[in-house]
Design an enzyme around this catalytic site. Structure first.
Site, PDB file in Angstrom:
ATOM      1  N   VAL A  66      29.838 -41.979  24.173  1.00  0.00           N
ATOM      2  CA  VAL A  66      30.566 -41.532  25.910  1.00  0.00           C
ATOM      3  C   VAL A  66      31.536 -41.943  26.392  1.00  0.00           C
ATOM      4  CG1 VAL A  66      30.433 -40.024  27.706  1.00  0.00           C
ATOM      5  CG2 VAL A  66      28.116 -39.919  25.934  1.00  0.00           C
ATOM      6  N   ARG A  93      36.378 -42.488  42.336  1.00  0.00           N
ATOM      7  CA  ARG A  93      37.209 -41.879  41.008  1.00  0.00           C
ATOM      8  C   ARG A  93      36.852 -40.308  41.437  1.00  0.00           C
ATOM      9  NH1 ARG A  93      38.015 -41.765  37.004  1.00  0.00           N
ATOM     10  NH2 ARG A  93      36.918 -39.564  35.868  1.00  0.00           N
ATOM     11  N   ASP A 153      24.259 -42.182  30.770  1.00  0.00           N
ATOM     12  CA  ASP A 153      23.685 -42.873  32.860  1.00  0.00           C
ATOM     13  C   ASP A 153      22.148 -43.468  32.014  1.00  0.00           C
ATOM     14  OD1 ASP A 153      25.025 -40.348  34.135  1.00  0.00           O
ATOM     15  OD2 ASP A 153      26.086 -41.999  33.616  1.00  0.00           O
ATOM     16  N   ARG A 202      38.543 -44.017  31.635  1.00  0.00           N
ATOM     17  CA  ARG A 202      38.559 -42.553  32.918  1.00  0.00           C
ATOM     18  C   ARG A 202      39.251 -41.709  33.212  1.00  0.00           C
ATOM     19  NH1 ARG A 202      33.091 -43.609  35.347  1.00  0.00           N
ATOM     20  NH2 ARG A 202      32.771 -41.577  35.614  1.00  0.00           N
ATOM     21  N   PRO A 203      40.325 -41.383  31.390  1.00  0.00           N
ATOM     22  CA  PRO A 203      41.507 -40.421  31.790  1.00  0.00           C
ATOM     23  C   PRO A 203      40.743 -38.974  32.486  1.00  0.00           C
ATOM     24  CG  PRO A 203      40.428 -40.588  29.692  1.00  0.00           C
ATOM     25  CD  PRO A 203      39.059 -41.407  30.221  1.00  0.00           C
ATOM     26  N   ILE A 204      41.845 -38.680  32.658  1.00  0.00           N
ATOM     27  CA  ILE A 204      41.984 -37.338  33.931  1.00  0.00           C
ATOM     28  C   ILE A 204      42.629 -36.692  32.780  1.00  0.00           C
ATOM     29  CG2 ILE A 204      41.383 -37.979  35.487  1.00  0.00           C
ATOM     30  CD1 ILE A 204      44.418 -37.825  36.581  1.00  0.00           C
ATOM     31  N   ASP A 205      43.183 -36.486  31.299  1.00  0.00           N
ATOM     32  CA  ASP A 205      43.822 -35.563  30.811  1.00  0.00           C
ATOM     33  C   ASP A 205      42.903 -34.137  30.695  1.00  0.00           C
ATOM     34  OD1 ASP A 205      42.123 -36.937  29.182  1.00  0.00           O
ATOM     35  OD2 ASP A 205      42.814 -36.252  27.746  1.00  0.00           O
ATOM     36  N   LEU A 206      41.788 -34.199  30.490  1.00  0.00           N
ATOM     37  CA  LEU A 206      41.563 -32.263  30.628  1.00  0.00           C
ATOM     38  C   LEU A 206      41.474 -31.950  31.712  1.00  0.00           C
ATOM     39  CD1 LEU A 206      38.485 -33.723  27.952  1.00  0.00           C
ATOM     40  CD2 LEU A 206      40.654 -32.538  27.792  1.00  0.00           C
ATOM     41  N   CYS A 239      36.882 -48.109  35.750  1.00  0.00           N
ATOM     42  CA  CYS A 239      36.274 -48.727  36.420  1.00  0.00           C
ATOM     43  C   CYS A 239      35.596 -49.763  35.117  1.00  0.00           C
ATOM     44  CB  CYS A 239      35.411 -48.129  36.624  1.00  0.00           C
ATOM     45  SG  CYS A 239      34.222 -46.768  35.459  1.00  0.00           S
TER      46      CYS A 239
HETATM   47  C1  EPZ Z   1      30.320 -37.647  35.374  1.00  0.00           C
HETATM   48  O1  EPZ Z   1      31.023 -38.556  35.004  1.00  0.00           O
HETATM   49  C2  EPZ Z   1      29.423 -38.332  36.111  1.00  0.00           C
HETATM   50  N1  EPZ Z   1      29.719 -38.902  37.508  1.00  0.00           N
HETATM   51  C3  EPZ Z   1      29.099 -39.895  34.890  1.00  0.00           C
HETATM   52  O2  EPZ Z   1      28.051 -40.851  36.071  1.00  0.00           O
HETATM   53  C4  EPZ Z   1      27.867 -39.632  34.024  1.00  0.00           C
HETATM   54  O3  EPZ Z   1      28.330 -40.986  33.300  1.00  0.00           O
HETATM   55  C5  EPZ Z   1      29.505 -38.642  32.691  1.00  0.00           C
HETATM   56  O4  EPZ Z   1      29.645 -37.692  33.754  1.00  0.00           O
HETATM   57  C6  EPZ Z   1      29.319 -38.188  31.733  1.00  0.00           C
HETATM   58  O5  EPZ Z   1      28.075 -38.137  31.727  1.00  0.00           O
HETATM   59  C7  EPZ Z   1      30.279 -37.808  38.048  1.00  0.00           C
HETATM   60  O6  EPZ Z   1      29.044 -36.698  37.856  1.00  0.00           O
HETATM   61  C8  EPZ Z   1      29.746 -38.544  39.200  1.00  0.00           C
HETATM   62  P1  EPZ Z   1      33.189 -37.301  31.713  1.00  0.00           P
HETATM   63  P2  EPZ Z   1      32.489 -37.810  34.087  1.00  0.00           P
HETATM   64  O7  EPZ Z   1      34.656 -36.758  32.410  1.00  0.00           O
HETATM   65  O8  EPZ Z   1      32.740 -36.545  34.803  1.00  0.00           O
HETATM   66  C9  EPZ Z   1      36.502 -38.786  28.359  1.00  0.00           C
HETATM   67  C10 EPZ Z   1      26.973 -42.729  36.545  1.00  0.00           C
HETATM   68  O9  EPZ Z   1      26.571 -43.630  36.281  1.00  0.00           O
HETATM   69  N2  EPZ Z   1      37.437 -38.016  29.070  1.00  0.00           N
HETATM   70  O10 EPZ Z   1      32.105 -36.218  31.221  1.00  0.00           O
HETATM   71  O11 EPZ Z   1      34.104 -38.642  34.724  1.00  0.00           O
HETATM   72  C11 EPZ Z   1      36.000 -39.983  29.301  1.00  0.00           C
HETATM   73  O12 EPZ Z   1      37.015 -40.908  29.020  1.00  0.00           O
HETATM   74  C12 EPZ Z   1      28.202 -42.245  37.071  1.00  0.00           C
HETATM   75  O13 EPZ Z   1      26.016 -41.871  37.793  1.00  0.00           O
HETATM   76  C13 EPZ Z   1      38.438 -37.745  28.997  1.00  0.00           C
HETATM   77  O14 EPZ Z   1      38.825 -38.571  27.457  1.00  0.00           O
HETATM   78  O15 EPZ Z   1      32.554 -37.995  32.404  1.00  0.00           O
HETATM   79  C14 EPZ Z   1      34.584 -40.275  28.676  1.00  0.00           C
HETATM   80  O16 EPZ Z   1      35.105 -40.918  27.710  1.00  0.00           O
HETATM   81  C15 EPZ Z   1      28.718 -43.223  35.776  1.00  0.00           C
HETATM   82  N3  EPZ Z   1      39.290 -37.023  29.482  1.00  0.00           N
HETATM   83  C16 EPZ Z   1      34.163 -38.805  28.097  1.00  0.00           C
HETATM   84  O17 EPZ Z   1      35.193 -38.126  27.993  1.00  0.00           O
HETATM   85  C17 EPZ Z   1      39.014 -36.095  30.689  1.00  0.00           C
HETATM   86  O18 EPZ Z   1      39.512 -36.416  31.222  1.00  0.00           O
HETATM   87  C18 EPZ Z   1      32.997 -38.700  29.461  1.00  0.00           C
HETATM   88  O19 EPZ Z   1      33.424 -38.217  31.196  1.00  0.00           O
HETATM   89  C19 EPZ Z   1      38.124 -36.719  31.011  1.00  0.00           C
HETATM   90  C20 EPZ Z   1      36.684 -37.511  30.406  1.00  0.00           C
END
Ligand code: EPZ
Length: 418
Positions: free
Chosen positions: A327, A93, A305, A122-126, A117
């Site tokens: 988280v 992703r 993590d 893991r949404p992408i709305d933001l 996953c």
């Molecule tokens: C990054 O993922 C890391 N991956 C993750 O590491 C890590 O757990 C995570 O940040 C939190 O620290 C990479 O950097 C490649 P987020 P990311 O967007 O960017 C919600 C590992 O084990 N959210 O900060 O995908 C989401 O659902 C991996 O190395 C929205 O709602 O994490 C989640 O609940 C696992 N809308 C929260 O934010 C969005 O558009 C945190 O997600 C984006 C996210």
């Protein structure tokens, strides 16, 4: 099929050198699409996820070559494709991080919607909220998501949640926009700072990374740079927990201790001795591990993590420990596997209550995600008998040579093909 087998091991002792951060290498590789001259990234961890990201860059027209095991040279001057394949996106992703750079570089990008996953939807709305604020048009159809922008114009963007990926993608979409962009409630992780430092070396003008407000002044051109990736704070934390759980004494080298303050604080609460010494941290285990409570939060809070790895430790701490996961909505997949090994854990919504037990017993278990896999290795070190871990592709995504590093510390761990 490959499995990792772990037997009850003596207290782990010795030194281990931490690799470059996976979660910095991936956004920096994506950001390399913005450069028009040679880019050299050093301390790149040799991981499956890094290989996949390099495949994505190559598929878009970038020239990617390994100058050494952990040095990669990228030249994106001929990047002319704006679509990533479903096959590559579905493998990882984080490939979604190419959207921001392609929107900046080519004014358009088309990716398959990233899947969820094991740990959550893991949404992408933001991410999309940021792209739209900068003037992009977004279309979603047949599982693909496209973004177009004749011109990106800076704007003020508030993130409802300090998403790491959204902060990174928006930074990369804003670096060459017309005017200023402000990201409010931005993620503050060290990997965001590393990305900002790298982009500024290319010629960007970014200030405030590491705080909740990041200001990006659009520039006209980004060139090339040489950049050393920060150490992986989560790999470092994993080996620090290995010292605690095994009753050992490990010197973890190539660490920025400022990045792992919550991990150091919590290990000290268990009774372990933690000695910070410049770019290394030494963890000396205590005989009797005190029960502790952890609550995962965005940086600088306790890292999500590290939740699974600490839960493995908590299974043998004396007393009742509590782990609260704020988280991700489904990051307790390792609980059932640890219970198969004799752990006493009850889940109540976002909380897990762990009663310490005297002994764990080795069992066949499955890694559900990268950090859950690491937690099972840690538990296996102190479990009677053999722990056979399946689905180890998850582990290989995030740990560079995990069994070599553990073996050198005295762990009885080996990979076997069945
Ligand atoms: C990054 O993922 C890391 N991956 C993750 O590491 C890590 O757990 C995570 O940040 C939190 O620290 C990479 O950097 C490649 P987020 P990311 O967007 O960017 C919600 C590992 O084990 N959210 O900060 O995908 C989401 O659902 C991996 O190395 C929205 O709602 O994490 C989640 O609940 C696992 N809308 C929260 O934010 C969005 O558009 C945190 O997600 C984006 C996210």
């Amino acid at each position: 099929m490959e499995k990792i087998l772990v037997e009850k091991s003596p207290p782990l002792k010795g030194n281990v050198r931490i690799s470059g951060a996976k979660n910095s290498a991936l956004p920096l590789l994506a950001a390399s699409l913005l450069g028009t001259e040679d880019i050299i990234l050093e301390d790149v961890p040799a991981l499956k996820d890094v290989e996949i990201m390099c495949e994505v860059l190559t598929s878009l027209g970038a020239k990617v070559e390994h100058l050494d095991r952990d040095v990669i040279k990228i030249n994106s001057s001929n990047v002319d494709k704006y679509e990533t394949s479903y096959e590559l996106m579905s493998k990882m992703r984080a490939s979604f991080l190419v959207m921001g750079p392609l929107l900046t570089r080519l004014g358009k990008t088309k990716n398959s919607l990233p899947g969820g996953c094991a740990i959550g939807t893991r949404p992408i709305d933001l991410h999309l909220k940021g792209f739209k604020a900068l003037g992009a048009t977004i279309d979603v159809d047949h599982g693909n998501i496209s973004a177009y922008a004749d011109k990106l114009v800076g704007d003020k963007i508030y993130l409802d949640f300090p998403s790491v990926g959204a902060t990174e993608n928006i930074m990369m979409a804003a670096v060459m926009a017309d005017g200023d962009t402000i990201i409010d409630n931005a993620a503050m992780e060290p990997e965001i700072v590393d990305l900002s430092n790298f982009l500024n070396k290319l010629g960007a003008d970014i200030k405030g990374a590491g705080t909740s407000t990041i200001r990006i002044k659009g520039v006209k051109h980004l060139g090339g740079a040489r950049h050393q990736i920060i150490p992986d704070r989560i790999e470092a934390g994993t080996f620090m927990v290995a010292a605690a759980i095994s009753g050992g004494d490990i010197l973890v080298e190539n660490v920025i201790s400022n990045h792992i303050k919550p991990v150091i604080a919590k290990l000290k609460e268990t009774g372990c001795t933690v000695i910070e010494n410049g770019d290394s941290v030494r963890v000396i285990a205590t005989k009797k591990l005190n029960a502790i409570d952890i609550k995962t939060l965005p940086y600088p809070g306790f890292p999500t993590d590290m939740q699974a790895q600490f839960m493995a430790l908590m299974t043998i701490c004396e007393g009742t420990s509590v782990a609260i996961e704020t988280v991700f909505e489904n990051r307790f997949m390792h609980v059932d596997e640890l219970k198969r090994m004799g752990a006493d854990i009850k889940i109540d919504g976002r909380s897990a209550i762990i009663q310490g037990v005297k002994n764990l017993a080795g069992a066949p278990v499955k890694a559900s995600d990268l950090r859950a896999g690491a937690a099972l290795v840690l538990a296996g070190l102190v479990s009677e008998g053999v722990t056979e871990i399946e689905n180890i592709h998850h582990i290989d995504r995030g740990y560079d040579g995990i069994e070599d590093k553990f073996s050198k510390l005295g762990a009885k761990i080996y990979r076997k093909t069945f």
